[in-house]
Design a protein around this motif. Structure first.
Motif, PDB file in Angstrom:
ATOM      1  N   ARG A  93      44.125  39.047  32.715  1.00 51.31           N
ATOM      2  CA  ARG A  93      43.522  37.836  32.163  1.00 51.31           C
ATOM      3  C   ARG A  93      43.562  36.655  33.137  1.00 51.31           C
ATOM      4  O   ARG A  93      42.573  35.935  33.279  1.00 51.31           O
ATOM      5  N   ALA A  94      44.696  36.428  33.782  1.00 53.42           N
ATOM      6  CA  ALA A  94      44.817  35.259  34.659  1.00 53.42           C
ATOM      7  C   ALA A  94      43.816  35.338  35.809  1.00 53.42           C
ATOM      8  O   ALA A  94      43.123  34.354  36.095  1.00 53.42           O
ATOM      9  N   VAL A  95      43.711  36.488  36.456  1.00 50.39           N
ATOM     10  CA  VAL A  95      42.771  36.647  37.567  1.00 50.39           C
ATOM     11  C   VAL A  95      41.346  36.532  37.055  1.00 50.39           C
ATOM     12  O   VAL A  95      40.502  35.873  37.664  1.00 50.39           O
ATOM     13  N   TRP A  96      41.073  37.177  35.915  1.00 49.69           N
ATOM     14  CA  TRP A  96      39.733  37.111  35.320  1.00 49.69           C
ATOM     15  C   TRP A  96      39.321  35.656  35.078  1.00 49.69           C
ATOM     16  O   TRP A  96      38.249  35.227  35.489  1.00 49.69           O
ATOM     17  N   GLU A  97      40.173  34.912  34.377  1.00 46.20           N
ATOM     18  CA  GLU A  97      39.809  33.552  33.995  1.00 46.20           C
ATOM     19  C   GLU A  97      39.652  32.648  35.218  1.00 46.20           C
ATOM     20  O   GLU A  97      38.744  31.810  35.256  1.00 46.20           O
ATOM     21  N   ARG A  98      40.521  32.816  36.223  1.00 43.53           N
ATOM     22  CA  ARG A  98      40.357  32.032  37.455  1.00 43.53           C
ATOM     23  C   ARG A  98      39.041  32.374  38.135  1.00 43.53           C
ATOM     24  O   ARG A  98      38.326  31.489  38.615  1.00 43.53           O
ATOM     25  N   ALA A  99      38.710  33.665  38.199  1.00 39.00           N
ATOM     26  CA  ALA A  99      37.486  34.102  38.881  1.00 39.00           C
ATOM     27  C   ALA A  99      36.232  33.614  38.171  1.00 39.00           C
ATOM     28  O   ALA A  99      35.263  33.234  38.821  1.00 39.00           O
ATOM     29  N   VAL A 100      36.236  33.621  36.859  1.00 35.76           N
ATOM     30  CA  VAL A 100      35.071  33.135  36.120  1.00 35.76           C
ATOM     31  C   VAL A 100      34.924  31.625  36.307  1.00 35.76           C
ATOM     32  O   VAL A 100      33.816  31.122  36.487  1.00 35.76           O
ATOM     33  N   ALA A 101      36.032  30.911  36.309  1.00 34.76           N
ATOM     34  CA  ALA A 101      35.984  29.459  36.509  1.00 34.76           C
ATOM     35  C   ALA A 101      35.656  29.098  37.955  1.00 34.76           C
ATOM     36  O   ALA A 101      34.968  28.112  38.209  1.00 34.76           O
ATOM     37  N   ASP A 102      36.152  29.906  38.901  1.00 31.63           N
ATOM     38  CA  ASP A 102      35.963  29.633  40.324  1.00 31.63           C
ATOM     39  C   ASP A 102      35.969  30.958  41.081  1.00 31.63           C
ATOM     40  O   ASP A 102      37.021  31.434  41.499  1.00 31.63           O
ATOM     41  N   PRO A 103      34.796  31.578  41.245  1.00 32.34           N
ATOM     42  CA  PRO A 103      34.750  32.873  41.919  1.00 32.34           C
ATOM     43  C   PRO A 103      35.391  32.874  43.306  1.00 32.34           C
ATOM     44  O   PRO A 103      35.923  33.902  43.746  1.00 32.34           O
ATOM     45  N   ASP A 104      35.400  31.733  43.972  1.00 29.22           N
ATOM     46  CA  ASP A 104      36.010  31.652  45.301  1.00 29.22           C
ATOM     47  C   ASP A 104      37.517  31.868  45.239  1.00 29.22           C
ATOM     48  O   ASP A 104      38.149  32.180  46.249  1.00 29.22           O
ATOM     49  N   SER A 105      38.109  31.748  44.042  1.00 26.46           N
ATOM     50  CA  SER A 105      39.547  31.997  43.884  1.00 26.46           C
ATOM     51  C   SER A 105      39.911  33.439  44.215  1.00 26.46           C
ATOM     52  O   SER A 105      41.068  33.738  44.508  1.00 26.46           O
ATOM     53  N   LEU A 106      38.934  34.331  44.202  1.00 28.01           N
ATOM     54  CA  LEU A 106      39.197  35.736  44.531  1.00 28.01           C
ATOM     55  C   LEU A 106      39.630  35.912  45.981  1.00 28.01           C
ATOM     56  O   LEU A 106      40.162  36.960  46.344  1.00 28.01           O
ATOM     57  N   ALA A 107      39.453  34.871  46.786  1.00 26.12           N
ATOM     58  CA  ALA A 107      39.938  34.926  48.170  1.00 26.12           C
ATOM     59  C   ALA A 107      41.458  35.094  48.195  1.00 26.12           C
ATOM     60  O   ALA A 107      41.997  35.650  49.142  1.00 26.12           O
ATOM     61  N   GLY A 108      42.134  34.660  47.153  1.00 32.03           N
ATOM     62  CA  GLY A 108      43.584  34.787  47.071  1.00 32.03           C
ATOM     63  C   GLY A 108      44.062  35.939  46.219  1.00 32.03           C
ATOM     64  O   GLY A 108      45.238  36.014  45.865  1.00 32.03           O
ATOM     65  N   ALA A 109      43.177  36.867  45.885  1.00 30.19           N
ATOM     66  CA  ALA A 109      43.535  37.972  44.980  1.00 30.19           C
ATOM     67  C   ALA A 109      44.277  39.108  45.675  1.00 30.19           C
ATOM     68  O   ALA A 109      44.697  40.050  45.018  1.00 30.19           O
ATOM     69  N   GLY A 110      44.426  39.035  46.977  1.00 28.75           N
ATOM     70  CA  GLY A 110      45.168  40.070  47.678  1.00 28.75           C
ATOM     71  C   GLY A 110      44.373  41.314  48.005  1.00 28.75           C
ATOM     72  O   GLY A 110      44.939  42.370  48.264  1.00 28.75           O
ATOM     73  N   VAL A 111      43.059  41.204  47.989  1.00 23.30           N
ATOM     74  CA  VAL A 111      42.204  42.346  48.292  1.00 23.30           C
ATOM     75  C   VAL A 111      42.126  42.526  49.804  1.00 23.30           C
ATOM     76  O   VAL A 111      41.941  41.562  50.546  1.00 23.30           O
ATOM     77  N   ASP A 112      42.266  43.750  50.260  1.00 20.98           N
ATOM     78  CA  ASP A 112      42.099  44.071  51.677  1.00 20.98           C
ATOM     79  C   ASP A 112      40.622  43.880  52.018  1.00 20.98           C
ATOM     80  O   ASP A 112      39.761  44.544  51.439  1.00 20.98           O
ATOM     81  N   PRO A 113      40.289  42.976  52.936  1.00 26.15           N
ATOM     82  CA  PRO A 113      38.877  42.733  53.238  1.00 26.15           C
ATOM     83  C   PRO A 113      38.147  43.942  53.814  1.00 26.15           C
ATOM     84  O   PRO A 113      36.923  43.984  53.802  1.00 26.15           O
ATOM     85  N   ASP A 114      38.887  44.936  54.275  1.00 25.12           N
ATOM     86  CA  ASP A 114      38.256  46.152  54.783  1.00 25.12           C
ATOM     87  C   ASP A 114      37.989  47.173  53.680  1.00 25.12           C
ATOM     88  O   ASP A 114      37.410  48.227  53.923  1.00 25.12           O
ATOM     89  N   ASP A 115      38.431  46.859  52.453  1.00 27.57           N
ATOM     90  CA  ASP A 115      38.237  47.759  51.318  1.00 27.57           C
ATOM     91  C   ASP A 115      37.152  47.174  50.426  1.00 27.57           C
ATOM     92  O   ASP A 115      37.387  46.236  49.677  1.00 27.57           O
ATOM     93  N   ASP A 116      35.937  47.727  50.528  1.00 31.69           N
ATOM     94  CA  ASP A 116      34.844  47.198  49.713  1.00 31.69           C
ATOM     95  C   ASP A 116      34.729  47.896  48.359  1.00 31.69           C
ATOM     96  O   ASP A 116      33.787  47.685  47.627  1.00 31.69           O
ATOM     97  N   ALA A 117      35.726  48.700  48.012  1.00 37.58           N
ATOM     98  CA  ALA A 117      35.705  49.436  46.740  1.00 37.58           C
ATOM     99  C   ALA A 117      36.396  48.638  45.644  1.00 37.58           C
ATOM    100  O   ALA A 117      37.281  49.128  44.959  1.00 37.58           O
ATOM    101  N   VAL A 118      35.991  47.380  45.490  1.00 41.27           N
ATOM    102  CA  VAL A 118      36.521  46.571  44.390  1.00 41.27           C
ATOM    103  C   VAL A 118      35.632  46.849  43.176  1.00 41.27           C
ATOM    104  O   VAL A 118      34.726  46.097  42.864  1.00 41.27           O
TER     105      VAL A 118
END
Length: 189
Positions: A93-118
């Motif tokens: 929920r926390a990540v979802w709500e931040r992303a909907v309010a500010d999609p750019d917040s996903l920059a801090g989600a800890g996703v490996d930028p070389d992994d496009d399988a999100v």
């Protein structure tokens, strides 16, 4: 099913998964636990979960979030955006709500930028799979029950995503709208 109950079930599945969910594999583990959580509910509650899922993911039916998915996935079709939102629900929920309010917040989600399988298609089918387990029937019975419930309380989903449409391939627009994600996924050379 109300929003609180929906997110409580998702968070229980996340805790049961007991691992990082930012990868597609981690989100798939959450989806499997989601099926287990849902399969002990009544068939009507499982259908209610799916309706709540539809309501929640409709909030994410936004051009700016689609642009974030486009950056993170290296492109994103209609189906790909559905799978991305499934992955995003698996983040909680926390990540979802931040992303909907500010999609750019996903920059801090800890996703490996070389992994496009999100993505996580399995989240999309969790309720149907749980319904089949709970009733001993197939997923066709789930879709029939969902269709009947939707006819009883029709909701008109918007045809187009919310917000302003823009060219996801225009680096200047992407950098202006999603500066942190663009710095990760489309750095200036």
């Amino acid at each position: 099913m109300d929003r609180e109950t929906f997110w409580d079930i998702v968070e229980r599945a996340r805790r049961a998964a007991g691992r990082e969910t930012v990868t597609a594999e981690g989100a798939d583990v959450v989806a499997r636990h989601l099926v287990a959580e849902l399969s002990v509910l009544s068939p009507a509650a499982i259908v209610g979960f799916e309706q709540a899922y539809d309501d929640v993911t409709e909030e994410g039916w936004r051009w700016d979030l689609w642009a974030a998915a486009y950056l993170m996935r290296g492109g994103c079709s209609d189906d790909g955006f559905d799978y991305f939102r499934g992955w995003l629900v698996a983040q909680g929920r926390a990540v979802w709500e931040r992303a909907v309010a500010d999609p750019d917040s996903l920059a801090g989600a800890g996703v490996d930028p070389d992994d496009d399988a999100v993505e996580c298609e399995a989240v999309l089918s969790a309720a149907g799979d749980a319904y089949a387990q709970a009733t001993g029937g197939g997923t066709d019975a789930f879709w029939e029950a969902l269709d009947a419930a939707d006819r009883a309380a029709p909701v008109q989903a918007p045809a187009d995503p919310a917000g302003e449409d823009f060219d996801f391939d225009d680096d200047e627009q992407m950098r202006a709208r999603l500066p942190r994600l663009s710095a990760i996924y489309r750095p200036v050379e």
